[in-house]
Design an enzyme around this catalytic site. Structure first.
Site, PDB file in Angstrom:
ATOM      1  CG  HIS A  85     -99.707 -47.428 -22.737  1.00 50.86           C
ATOM      2  ND1 HIS A  85    -100.780 -48.008 -23.365  1.00 50.86           N
ATOM      3  CD2 HIS A  85     -99.765 -46.116 -23.043  1.00 50.86           C
ATOM      4  CE1 HIS A  85    -101.478 -47.076 -24.015  1.00 50.86           C
ATOM      5  NE2 HIS A  85    -100.886 -45.920 -23.840  1.00 50.86           N
ATOM      6  CB  CYS A 129     -89.464 -45.853  -5.212  1.00 50.92           C
ATOM      7  SG  CYS A 129     -89.705 -45.169  -3.567  1.00 50.92           S
ATOM      8  CB  CYS A 154     -86.473 -42.316  -3.814  1.00 46.72           C
ATOM      9  SG  CYS A 154     -86.310 -44.034  -4.314  1.00 46.72           S
ATOM     10  CB  CYS A 206     -88.218 -48.225  -2.361  1.00 44.97           C
ATOM     11  SG  CYS A 206     -86.717 -47.433  -2.965  1.00 44.97           S
ATOM     12  CD  GLN A 266    -102.193 -48.887 -27.827  1.00 39.99           C
ATOM     13  OE1 GLN A 266    -103.114 -48.317 -27.251  1.00 39.99           O
ATOM     14  NE2 GLN A 266    -102.392 -49.619 -28.912  1.00 39.99           N
ATOM     15  CG  ASN A 267     -99.163 -54.960 -26.270  1.00 42.32           C
ATOM     16  OD1 ASN A 267    -100.246 -54.406 -26.137  1.00 42.32           O
ATOM     17  ND2 ASN A 267     -98.875 -55.736 -27.300  1.00 42.32           N
ATOM     18  N   GLY A 284    -103.433 -55.208 -33.874  1.00 41.86           N
ATOM     19  CA  GLY A 284    -104.007 -55.737 -32.638  1.00 41.86           C
ATOM     20  C   GLY A 284    -104.356 -54.679 -31.610  1.00 41.86           C
ATOM     21  CB  THR A 285    -104.368 -51.312 -31.055  1.00 41.47           C
ATOM     22  OG1 THR A 285    -104.859 -50.383 -30.074  1.00 41.47           O
ATOM     23  CG2 THR A 285    -104.228 -50.614 -32.401  1.00 41.47           C
ATOM     24  CB  SER A 286    -109.690 -51.692 -29.293  1.00 44.03           C
ATOM     25  OG  SER A 286    -109.058 -51.026 -28.205  1.00 44.03           O
TER      26      SER A 286
HETATM   27  C1  BV8 Z   1    -103.589 -39.236 -21.063  1.00 39.75           C
HETATM   28  C2  BV8 Z   1    -101.055 -49.479 -19.160  1.00 39.75           C
HETATM   29  C3  BV8 Z   1    -103.112 -36.946 -20.804  1.00 39.75           C
HETATM   30  C4  BV8 Z   1    -101.578 -49.946 -17.860  1.00 39.75           C
HETATM   31  C5  BV8 Z   1    -102.923 -48.534 -20.395  1.00 39.75           C
HETATM   32  C6  BV8 Z   1    -112.071 -39.486 -24.186  1.00 39.75           C
HETATM   33  C7  BV8 Z   1    -111.570 -39.475 -25.474  1.00 39.75           C
HETATM   34  C8  BV8 Z   1    -110.226 -39.694 -25.723  1.00 39.75           C
HETATM   35  C9  BV8 Z   1    -109.349 -39.912 -24.660  1.00 39.75           C
HETATM   36  C10 BV8 Z   1    -109.863 -39.932 -23.393  1.00 39.75           C
HETATM   37  C11 BV8 Z   1    -111.207 -39.723 -23.141  1.00 39.75           C
HETATM   38  N1  BV8 Z   1    -111.396 -39.805 -21.804  1.00 39.75           N
HETATM   39  C12 BV8 Z   1    -110.209 -40.070 -21.200  1.00 39.75           C
HETATM   40  C13 BV8 Z   1    -109.282 -40.115 -22.148  1.00 39.75           C
HETATM   41  C14 BV8 Z   1    -107.872 -40.311 -21.958  1.00 39.75           C
HETATM   42  C15 BV8 Z   1    -107.559 -41.789 -21.748  1.00 39.75           C
HETATM   43  C16 BV8 Z   1    -108.214 -42.673 -22.794  1.00 39.75           C
HETATM   44  O1  BV8 Z   1    -107.730 -42.782 -23.918  1.00 39.75           O
HETATM   45  N2  BV8 Z   1    -109.332 -43.307 -22.429  1.00 39.75           N
HETATM   46  C17 BV8 Z   1    -110.031 -44.155 -23.388  1.00 39.75           C
HETATM   47  C18 BV8 Z   1    -110.372 -45.493 -22.732  1.00 39.75           C
HETATM   48  C19 BV8 Z   1    -111.259 -43.412 -23.857  1.00 39.75           C
HETATM   49  N3  BV8 Z   1    -106.130 -41.861 -21.925  1.00 39.75           N
HETATM   50  C20 BV8 Z   1    -105.332 -41.657 -20.885  1.00 39.75           C
HETATM   51  O2  BV8 Z   1    -105.695 -41.481 -19.739  1.00 39.75           O
HETATM   52  C21 BV8 Z   1    -103.857 -41.621 -21.241  1.00 39.75           C
HETATM   53  N4  BV8 Z   1    -103.255 -40.455 -20.657  1.00 39.75           N
HETATM   54  O3  BV8 Z   1    -104.505 -39.008 -21.810  1.00 39.75           O
HETATM   55  O4  BV8 Z   1    -102.786 -38.273 -20.513  1.00 39.75           O
HETATM   56  C22 BV8 Z   1    -103.820 -36.499 -19.579  1.00 39.75           C
HETATM   57  C23 BV8 Z   1    -103.085 -36.341 -18.428  1.00 39.75           C
HETATM   58  C24 BV8 Z   1    -103.732 -35.903 -17.284  1.00 39.75           C
HETATM   59  C25 BV8 Z   1    -105.107 -35.653 -17.302  1.00 39.75           C
HETATM   60  C26 BV8 Z   1    -105.841 -35.858 -18.484  1.00 39.75           C
HETATM   61  C27 BV8 Z   1    -105.205 -36.295 -19.615  1.00 39.75           C
HETATM   62  C28 BV8 Z   1    -103.145 -42.837 -20.671  1.00 39.75           C
HETATM   63  C29 BV8 Z   1    -103.676 -44.082 -21.331  1.00 39.75           C
HETATM   64  C30 BV8 Z   1    -102.802 -45.258 -20.939  1.00 39.75           C
HETATM   65  C31 BV8 Z   1    -103.614 -46.214 -20.091  1.00 39.75           C
HETATM   66  N5  BV8 Z   1    -102.779 -47.384 -19.809  1.00 39.75           N
HETATM   67  N6  BV8 Z   1    -102.129 -49.563 -20.148  1.00 39.75           N
HETATM   68  C32 BV8 Z   1    -101.791 -51.428 -17.873  1.00 39.75           C
HETATM   69  O5  BV8 Z   1    -101.609 -52.084 -18.915  1.00 39.75           O
HETATM   70  O6  BV8 Z   1    -102.120 -51.930 -16.796  1.00 39.75           O
HETATM   71  S1  BV8 Z   1    -104.118 -48.673 -21.579  1.00 39.75           S
HETATM   72  C33 BV8 Z   1    -104.408 -50.292 -21.994  1.00 39.75           C
HETATM   73  O7  BV8 Z   1    -105.297 -50.204 -23.121  1.00 39.75           O
HETATM   74  C34 BV8 Z   1    -103.216 -51.075 -22.518  1.00 39.75           C
HETATM   75  O8  BV8 Z   1    -102.015 -50.335 -22.617  1.00 39.75           O
HETATM   76  C35 BV8 Z   1    -103.674 -51.448 -23.912  1.00 39.75           C
HETATM   77  O9  BV8 Z   1    -102.649 -51.640 -24.749  1.00 39.75           O
HETATM   78  C36 BV8 Z   1    -104.452 -50.252 -24.233  1.00 39.75           C
HETATM   79  C37 BV8 Z   1    -105.260 -50.245 -25.481  1.00 39.75           C
HETATM   80  O10 BV8 Z   1    -105.920 -51.456 -25.563  1.00 39.75           O
HETATM   81  P1  BV8 Z   1    -105.485 -52.393 -26.782  1.00 39.75           P
HETATM   82  O11 BV8 Z   1    -104.014 -52.645 -26.678  1.00 39.75           O
HETATM   83  O12 BV8 Z   1    -105.989 -51.825 -28.041  1.00 39.75           O
HETATM   84  O13 BV8 Z   1    -106.192 -53.733 -26.393  1.00 39.75           O
HETATM   85  P2  BV8 Z   1    -107.735 -54.072 -26.520  1.00 39.75           P
HETATM   86  O14 BV8 Z   1    -108.000 -55.288 -25.705  1.00 39.75           O
HETATM   87  O15 BV8 Z   1    -108.546 -52.825 -26.327  1.00 39.75           O
HETATM   88  O16 BV8 Z   1    -107.905 -54.446 -28.081  1.00 39.75           O
HETATM   89  C38 BV8 Z   1    -107.303 -55.636 -28.573  1.00 39.75           C
HETATM   90  C39 BV8 Z   1    -107.485 -55.592 -30.062  1.00 39.75           C
HETATM   91  O17 BV8 Z   1    -106.828 -56.709 -30.626  1.00 39.75           O
HETATM   92  C40 BV8 Z   1    -108.939 -55.675 -30.482  1.00 39.75           C
HETATM   93  O18 BV8 Z   1    -109.166 -54.744 -31.515  1.00 39.75           O
HETATM   94  C41 BV8 Z   1    -109.078 -57.118 -31.010  1.00 39.75           C
HETATM   95  O19 BV8 Z   1    -109.994 -57.190 -32.080  1.00 39.75           O
HETATM   96  C42 BV8 Z   1    -107.676 -57.374 -31.521  1.00 39.75           C
HETATM   97  N7  BV8 Z   1    -107.246 -58.767 -31.531  1.00 39.75           N
HETATM   98  C43 BV8 Z   1    -107.563 -59.759 -30.636  1.00 39.75           C
HETATM   99  N8  BV8 Z   1    -106.907 -60.891 -30.985  1.00 39.75           N
HETATM  100  C44 BV8 Z   1    -106.150 -60.591 -32.085  1.00 39.75           C
HETATM  101  C45 BV8 Z   1    -106.372 -59.256 -32.440  1.00 39.75           C
HETATM  102  N9  BV8 Z   1    -105.763 -58.668 -33.492  1.00 39.75           N
HETATM  103  C46 BV8 Z   1    -104.922 -59.427 -34.229  1.00 39.75           C
HETATM  104  N10 BV8 Z   1    -104.661 -60.727 -33.946  1.00 39.75           N
HETATM  105  C47 BV8 Z   1    -105.256 -61.334 -32.897  1.00 39.75           C
HETATM  106  N11 BV8 Z   1    -104.980 -62.628 -32.645  1.00 39.75           N
HETATM  107 ZN    ZN Z   2     -87.544 -45.237  -2.849  1.00 40.09          ZN
END
Ligand code: BV8
Ligand code: ZN
Length: 245
Positions: free
Chosen positions: A124, A132, A135, A152, A106-107, A192-194
């Site tokens: 992601h 762009c 285009c 672009c 997801q990173n 490492g994902t929530s």
């Molecule tokens: C979609 C790119 C279809 C951008 C990102 C209700 C229920 C279910 C889903 C939804 C809902 N309401 C809305 C939705 C859909 C929504 C969603 O899931 N929302 C969530 C918040 C409820 N999803 C979407 O919109 C997706 N698209 O559904 O399309 C659609 C189409 C049209 C209309 C409707 C639907 C698109 C989701 C993609 C969003 N883009 N990133 C950018 O990065 O700028 S998401 C973003 O969060 C990152 O990609 C990130 O990777 C991702 C998840 O977060 P994590 O990676 O898990 O990171 P986080 O900080 O949360 O957690 C870190 C973890 O690591 C923790 O657990 C921590 O304890 C642990 N940790 C910390 N240190 C360590 C460690 N573990 C091990 N070692 C360590 N040292």
């Molecule tokens: Zn262009």
């Protein structure tokens, strides 16, 4: 307890399961890059703490205020540009030489590729790639910050970060390949994902449904922990090298 505080029996069982498998998949999130110094999204100093996701990582936000969104991405690019892979990324890269391994991330930080992983599905997108809005031309550049407004080179249209925003669909081919590798995995590592963002998090449950042995590596419990066969609690940069060797 091993020096990383993991029950040795649990670690040994997870190691044995991994050793005995051929097809392996991993789903990684921001936590695997935390020990590289890259901010997570929902941690104490998490990026979202300062901003609400819909404010910045959404097409509406970009439509409303492209400069604010670009400033945030430029800030993130600047924060990421000098970061290096940690032992967790490197351990997963090693897995490619011993297993039929697919890395789903997801990173958007590009650290898995820097660590040497090749079979990566960046579901992601990538913060180092821009697209762009007119285009569709994509450009990769590991520079920071990009001058505003990023134009672009082909049609002078406005460039956007080539990442998947909330409310945007994931690339259907990447999602299909991720589902296929999760479904055929004998072992699935969830690192490492929530487990809050879908459809990415759903890939872990998919692997569970199709019989994979699930190993979760996280510093905290997540909504996924109850469904994992082995929960290895601690930093992935320390646990993955012990698990993979
Ligand atoms: C979609 C790119 C279809 C951008 C990102 C209700 C229920 C279910 C889903 C939804 C809902 N309401 C809305 C939705 C859909 C929504 C969603 O899931 N929302 C969530 C918040 C409820 N999803 C979407 O919109 C997706 N698209 O559904 O399309 C659609 C189409 C049209 C209309 C409707 C639907 C698109 C989701 C993609 C969003 N883009 N990133 C950018 O990065 O700028 S998401 C973003 O969060 C990152 O990609 C990130 O990777 C991702 C998840 O977060 P994590 O990676 O898990 O990171 P986080 O900080 O949360 O957690 C870190 C973890 O690591 C923790 O657990 C921590 O304890 C642990 N940790 C910390 N240190 C360590 C460690 N573990 C091990 N070692 C360590 N040292
Ligand atoms: Zn262009």
């Amino acid at each position: 307890m091993s020096e990383i505080g993991i029950d040795p029996g649990l670690l040994e069982e997870a190691r044995a399961r991994l050793k005995g498998a051929v097809k392996v998949a991993a789903l990684t999130g921001a936590g695997i890059s935390a020990e590289s110094g890259v901010s997570t999204f929902r941690g104490s100093e998490g990026l979202w703490e300062k901003y609400r996701p819909e404010e910045l990582a959404s097409p509406e936000a970009f439509q409303r205020d492209p400069q604010l969104v670009w400033e945030w991405y430029n800030w993130r690019r600047g924060m990421m540009i000098d970061k290096m892979p940690n032992p967790g990324h490197l351990a997963l890269a090693n897995l490619e030489s011993t297993h039929d391994f697919t890395l789903i991330t997801q990173n958007v930080d590009g650290l898995h590729a820097l660590a040497g992983s090749r079979n990566i599905l960046e579901i992601h997108g990538s913060i180092w790639r821009v697209r762009c809005i007119d285009c569709g031309r994509q450009e990769v550049n590991r520079t920071a910050p990009l001058p505003y407004p990023p134009a672009c080179t082909q049609c002078d249209g406005l460039l956007r970060p080539d990442v998947v925003w909330f409310g945007e669909s994931l690339d259907s081919d990447l999602l299909a390949r991720s589902l296929a590798s999760a479904s055929r995995a004998e072992v699935m590592l969830v690192v490492g994902t929530s487990a809050l963002v879908h459809p990415a998090a759903g890939l872990a449950w998919q692997a569970r449904r199709t019989g994979a042995y699930l190993i979760e590596i996280n510093t905290e419990r997540t909504p996924f922990s109850d469904d994992a066969h082995a929960v290895l609690t601690g930093p992935s940069g320390q646990i993955l090298p012990q698990l993979i060797g």
